[in-house]
Design an enzyme around this catalytic site. Structure first.
Site, mmCIF file in Angstrom:
data_model
loop_
_atom_site.group_PDB
_atom_site.id
_atom_site.type_symbol
_atom_site.label_atom_id
_atom_site.label_comp_id
_atom_site.label_asym_id
_atom_site.label_seq_id
_atom_site.Cartn_x
_atom_site.Cartn_y
_atom_site.Cartn_z
ATOM 1 C CG ASP A 144 -8.499 -33.340 4.673
ATOM 2 O OD1 ASP A 144 -8.817 -33.591 5.849
ATOM 3 O OD2 ASP A 144 -8.909 -32.348 4.043
ATOM 4 C CE1 TYR A 167 -4.250 -0.657 -0.570
ATOM 5 C CE2 TYR A 167 -3.886 -2.414 1.013
ATOM 6 C CZ TYR A 167 -4.656 -1.826 0.039
ATOM 7 O OH TYR A 167 -5.814 -2.413 -0.352
ATOM 8 C CD GLU A 214 -5.384 -30.708 4.928
ATOM 9 O OE1 GLU A 214 -5.145 -31.928 5.012
ATOM 10 O OE2 GLU A 214 -5.965 -30.191 3.975
#
Lengths: 442, 696
Positions: free
Chosen positions: A323, A185, A271
């Site tokens: 997973d 910015y 996770e």
């Protein structure tokens, strides 16, 4: 005796539970419940964990020294590591400043002499990133490309590089830290979008040979930690057992962290946020003393640095709960071997020797996860899975290859939440204790 | 034949017998009598009707099925009439190797003018409500309300600065006013023999273009359909002026067609004086049409025709009562190289059917089978014919007289023709437009920035040779963004049914424009494909498009277009480089302030640090920092230095570019060499891109 009692109680509980809640007992659910009876008392599980932790902490110095010595040997064999690979290191702001000064002075003199200016930037292209089995991580091959201003293709990048250098210089001089977003910015018009300033920031890290945190530019907080851990964040004492369910945000600036203390027996890497919350709410770390960590998906730099720091200082084994899909494995690989984007800093960011606790493709059948909780793999999943099989870091671990092959053969994937089909707390009450008891990690 | 007349006579007869001689109006009595007769002898009548086998003349058939020949509605009829006349004119001029010079005039005739022309008094409407387009009070109210609402929104839009929509064209209810046009087409062609004129124009399916050769027309229908249409819509005869080369008179003929008999009906046929030795033909026909709906089609047709025949000169005029609608367009001649006249060729054995074999046998002058095979077909040599005869069986021998062949034997020959292997017919009999002409035509009519052309070698589809020529242009005037497809079959433009055509589909689906650096949406792309063949496999009833199901043609079109694209690609890449060169300076200069500021800020900070704290630098660096402190070096210094550097780099790159691309970047000027005045004997050296003429 006590074991018998437990078993009986658990069995009765399971029986009554299944009788009252589900008149039509599905075999999978009853089987899952029957696994509960296999659990030995926590004390015995703790004993195994304790022995694991002590083994890890004892062997670790040897292991780490051997691995680092082998690494240094490997690097030494190629006479000068810096010559062939780019390895960045943490540096204090004074030396970073002086490096920037030198670059800027050189550029200024070049401009004044009428030759324009050019930066030599190490190429971070994908083809330049290689996995080194000796080091067990991805490294960046040293290959520099010129970034001259007087070329239409590179003029913009050269300008942004000059601008980022001057901004970093200003930040270092004032001794403060800014986020990547802050940096973006300060000159939105030139940078255009944040991806460009971020990419140049990484380029600058490579050019200066220092880590990104040495530039005092950090990403915003992403990872969280909870469990048997105390440390000081910028001087404030943090007790991670008193962080509620949400956990303590991992400080983006690792320099702020000091005085790490813990009585945990292992580190559990999760996770996902959802599984993390379950573990935190059930105070899993009180039943089995551990530190629970998540980056909510792909790990950011701060989380990886933090994990490495914990591992190095506490010498605890790291177990991962991801997973059962290619993406989970990919996340694991980033923790272990680093990402391509940050390969120049892989030495500081990677934590080798993470054990894959679950959920593994073989668990789906072992725990009889019902069909409705398994998902068919998409074509993209299968493509990613096949690519992973080709990756060197997977090939190194025979167990992983087998699991991945199982996944590709059955073409099924499942999330950690699939275990919730046996009850929301099945994960903390049965699955994880049983896994720990059986030392079922690879 | 004469059914109505016969019927009328018969009923008249009965009337006289049954009813007394009532002297009422004939029609009225006729109707009554007919009714009575029908009721009496109804059984007889039905029996008679079913047994009555009607015959239809070809003219009658086409009058009833006008759409087959492209006369679907008045607008299209105007278009088709014009194009048939133009194509005949072109054929006529080319047949005597004369550079075509064609003048087309379409003149609008108002209803009152038309009425006076045919001697009808213009009548005012008395009973307004009788008419279809009468507007009842209620409908009028509704319309006015709607118009008011429209104006309101219009005003609102205008106030908001939005684009103002065009007012919807006020369309009258009903069929609307019929519009009439006089279409005149004058050429400098062969002309017609005085005595043949009535038959050449007044008899459907009679023609000079039968036989196997590449021709524009095929069925001997075009001009005659115009005549039939004029008879149907206006009833006015066609006016013909014609003179052949060296004739000292002009044939003038006024005729129409007897549709039932398919014979010409001559009003006037005379010889007139030919003072300026004019030769050619001028046809004038008055028909109903619609200029508003088909104006753009007609103009497109003329433009596309001008592209494919740059050796012709067209003058197109539209005349009407309101001068602002009037139009005169001249399509100038740009070359005097004409494609050769297509040769008549013999049939290829694989393309004949049983009927054709029979016809060839009846027409042949050859006596025996061997000679017949050898001379009436292409690609059968003597030895080949002998082998074929041997294969036909024991009933056949080289000496068999062809006229004595039985129909079974003919079937055997046909079967063998189907199965045996023959060499492909050569494309020598074809007359493609030529790459040179196509290129000239494109440049002449579109003025494109880039153009590429390609002519394929002859290929074969079902025994008929065909040649595909393609051109692709980029940019130009009066060209839309995206693909502009120009289709030609046997050198005539195809304008209708574009969607299903093989050329359109190939250009849209099978060419990956972006891989040739062409932007399919943004660039103005002209796609020109001309297919010539002894038989164009048209789809549908009108000869308006070629189907996409013929793989031979589809792949030939694709490869021709790809060749053009390849030629263009290198040129486009060069252009892009040139543009990049132009933009370079601007792109680089844009970043100079940013760099100067960034460097200066940091230098300022370094210089600010007090020397003991600051690490030591080289001598030169120290000097620089001192200059910064003393403001000898400022942001502006960096800006100036960088600007100079960019200037220098740009100059060097420009030099390098010029070295690579040669010094061809001088402003170009279109140059056209006029052909020499007077007549010379030339020797032509032809090449695909130019023709070199040598005057010995």
């Amino acid at each position: 005796m006590s074991e018998k009692k437990r078993r009986g109680g658990a069995g009765a509980g399971a029986a009554s539970g299944s009788a009252s809640k589900k008149p039509r007992v599905s075999t999978a659910a009853s089987y899952a419940e029957s696994l509960r009876s296999k659990l030995r008392p926590d004390a015995s599980i703790l004993a195994t964990l304790r022995s694991l932790a002590s083994a890890c902490s004892k062997s670790k110095p040897a292991g780490s020294s051997s691995s680092s010595s082998s690494a240094s040997k490997a690097l030494a064999a190629e006479d000068d590591p810096a010559a062939s690979y780019i390895v960045v290191a943490d540096q204090d702001s004074a030396s970073v400043t002086s490096r920037i000064n030198r670059l800027v002075l050189a550029a200024a003199r070049s401009i004044l002499s009428g030759r324009g200016f050019s930066f030599a930037v190490p190429s971070r292209a994908a083809s330049n990133q290689v996995y080194l089995p000796d080091l067990d991580r991805i490294v960046l091959v040293r290959r520099e490309s010129a970034r001259p201003f007087a070329n239409v293709a590179t003029a913009r990048k050269a300008t942004i590089t000059a601008r980022v250098l001057s901004l970093v210089h200003a930040v270092l001089r004032r001794g403060i830290h800014v986020t990547k977003r802050d940096l973006f910015y300060t000159d939105v018009k030139l940078f255009g979008d944040q991806a460009q300033s971020d990419a140049v920031l990484d380029d600058v890290s490579c050019m200066l040979g220092c880590t990104r945190s040495s530039l005092h530019v950090v990403a915003s907080e992403k990872g969280v930690v909870v469990g048997r851990l105390t440390f000081a964040d910028d001087g404030d004492r943090i007790d991670c057992t008193r962080m509620g369910v949400g956990g303590k945000a991992i400080p983006p600036n690792i320099d702020r962290v000091s005085g790490i203390e813990s009585d945990a027996l292992f580190i559990l890497l999760v996770e996902k946020d959802a599984a993390f919350m379950r573990l935190a709410e059930d105070r899993f770390y009180n039943r089995f003393p551990c530190i629970i960590l998540t980056a909510k998906g792909q790990p950011d730099v701060a989380t990886r640095l933090f994990l490495r720091r914990l591992k190095v200082e506490l010498k605890l084994p790291v177990l991962a709960l991801v997973d059962s899909d290619p993406y989970g494995l990919k996340i694991l690989s980033v923790y272990m071997c680093g990402s391509k984007n940050m390969s120049y800093d892989s030495a500081n960011l990677t934590t080798p020797d993470i054990k894959w606790l679950g959920v593994r493709p073989s668990d789906l059948d072992k725990y009889r996860v019902p069909e409705q909780c398994r998902l068919p793999m998409t074509d993209h999943d299968i493509k990613v899975g096949k690519e992973l099989l080709e990756e060197d870091f997977v090939k190194q671990n025979e167990g992983w290859v087998k699991e991945l092959e199982t996944m590709l053969r059955t073409r099924q994937k499942a999330e950690i939440q699939a275990l919730s089909s046996f009850g929301f707390q099945y994960l903390t009450e049965v699955y994880l204790p049983l896994k720990l008891q059986q030392q079922d990690w690879i | 034949m004469d059914d109505d007349a016969g019927d009328g006579a018969a009923s008249g007869g009965t009337k006289r017998k049954v009813t007394a001689a009532s002297s009422s109006a004939a029609a009225k009595g006729k109707a009554a009598g007919k009714g009575k007769a029908a009721s009496k002898a109804s059984a007889l009548a039905t029996a008679k009707e079913s047994s009555l086998l009607k015959q239809k003349s070809p003219a009658e058939f086409f009058a009833e099925n006008k759409n087959i020949a492209g006369f679907d509605n008045p607008g299209k009829s105007l278009y088709t009439t014009m194009r048939e006349l133009v194509e005949n004119a072109l054929d006529s001029a080319e047949s005597i190797s004369e550079l075509p010079d064609i003048e087309i005039i379409i003149e609008e005739i108002t209803k009152s003018k038309f009425n006076t022309m045919i001697g009808l008094v213009d009548r005012q409407r008395i009973d307004e409500e009788l008419y279809d387009d009468f507007e009842s009070a209620k409908a009028r109210e509704k319309r006015l309300a709607k118009e008011a609402r429209f104006q309101e929104t219009q005003a609102k839009n205008a106030a908001l600065g939005k684009k103002v929509k065009e007012a919807p064209a006020a369309r009258g209810k009903g069929r609307g006013e019929a519009a009439f046009f006089r279409v005149t087409c004058k050429d400098n062609g062969r002309g017609m023999p005085h005595d043949d004129i009535p038959n050449m124009l007044g008899r459907v399916l009679s023609g000079t273009k039968y036989g196997l050769r590449q021709t524009r027309g095929k069925f001997g229908l075009g001009a005659k359909m115009a005549l039939i249409w004029s008879k149907m819509s206006t009833g006015l005869p066609i006016e013909i002026k014609s003179s052949m080369k060296g004739q000292n008179f002009i044939s003038f003929c006024l005729l129409d067609i007897d549709i039932h008999k398919n014979v010409p009906h001559v009003h006037l046929h005379e010889k007139r004086e030919n003072k300026d030795r004019w030769h050619g033909a001028e046809l004038q026909v008055i028909i109903e049409g619609n200029w508003t709906t088909h104006r753009s089609k007609i103009l497109h047709y003329m433009r596309q025709m001008a592209v494919i025949t740059p050796y012709a000169q067209f003058l197109f005029r539209f005349l009407s009562d309101s001068p602002d609608k009037n139009l005169t367009i001249q399509f100038a001649r740009r070359t005097d190289v004409m494609p050769p006249i297509p040769l008549q060729t013999k049939h290829h054995p694989s393309a004949v059917d049983l009927l054709l074999i029979k016809r060839l046998i009846s027409e042949t002058t050859k006596q025996n089978l061997l000679q017949f095979l050898q001379h009436e077909f292409v690609n059968i040599s003597k030895s080949h014919a002998e082998r074929l005869i041997g294969e036909m069986g024991p009933d056949f021998s080289a000496k068999t007289t062809v006229k004595s062949l039985t129909s079974q034997q003919l079937v055997r020959i046909h079967q063998l023709f189907r199965q045996a292997k023959f060499d492909d017919p050569s494309g020598n009999c074809l007359s493609p437009a030529g790459e040179y002409n196509l290129r000239l035509g494109i440049i002449k009519e579109l003025h494109p920035d880039l153009v590429a052309t390609h002519a394929s070698s002859p290929q074969v589809f079902e025994g008929h040779p065909f040649i595909v020529e393609a051109g692709i242009s980029i940019g130009g005037k009066d060209v839309k963004h995206g693909l502009n497809i120009f289709r030609y079959a046997n050198r005539i433009p195809l304008l209708f049914e574009q969607g299903a055509d093989v050329i359109t589909r190939t250009a849209l689906k099978r060419i990956n424009w972006s891989s040739y650096k062409i932007n399919q949406q943004q660039d103005k792309i002209g796609v020109f494909v001309s297919i010539v063949s002894t038989k164009i496999p048209f789809k549908g009833t009108g000869k308006e498009y070629i189907g996409d199901d013929i793989t031979e043609i589809a792949s030939a079109v694709q490869s021709a277009l790809k060749q053009c694209c390849l030629q263009l690609k290198s040129k486009i890449v060069k252009k892009l480089q040139a543009r990049e060169r132009q933009d370079r300076k601007r792109n680089l200069n844009r970043y100079i302030p940013d760099v100067a500021r960034a460097i200066m800020e940091t230098l300022g900070e370094i210089a600010d640090e007090s020397p003991p704290k600051r690490p030591r630098y080289d001598k030169e660096d120290e000097e620089l920092l001192e200059k910064v402190n003393s403001e000898e070096v400022t942001e502006m210094t960096f800006r100036d230095c960088l600007t100079q550097h960019v200037e220098q780099v740009d100059y060097e790159m420009a030099l390098e570019y010029a070295m690579q691309s040669g010094v061809s970047e001088e402003p170009r000027e279109a140059l056209y060499l006029n052909s020499l005045e007077g007549s010379y004997k030339f020797i032509d050296f032809q090449s695909p891109v130019f023709v070199f003429r040598f005057i010995p």
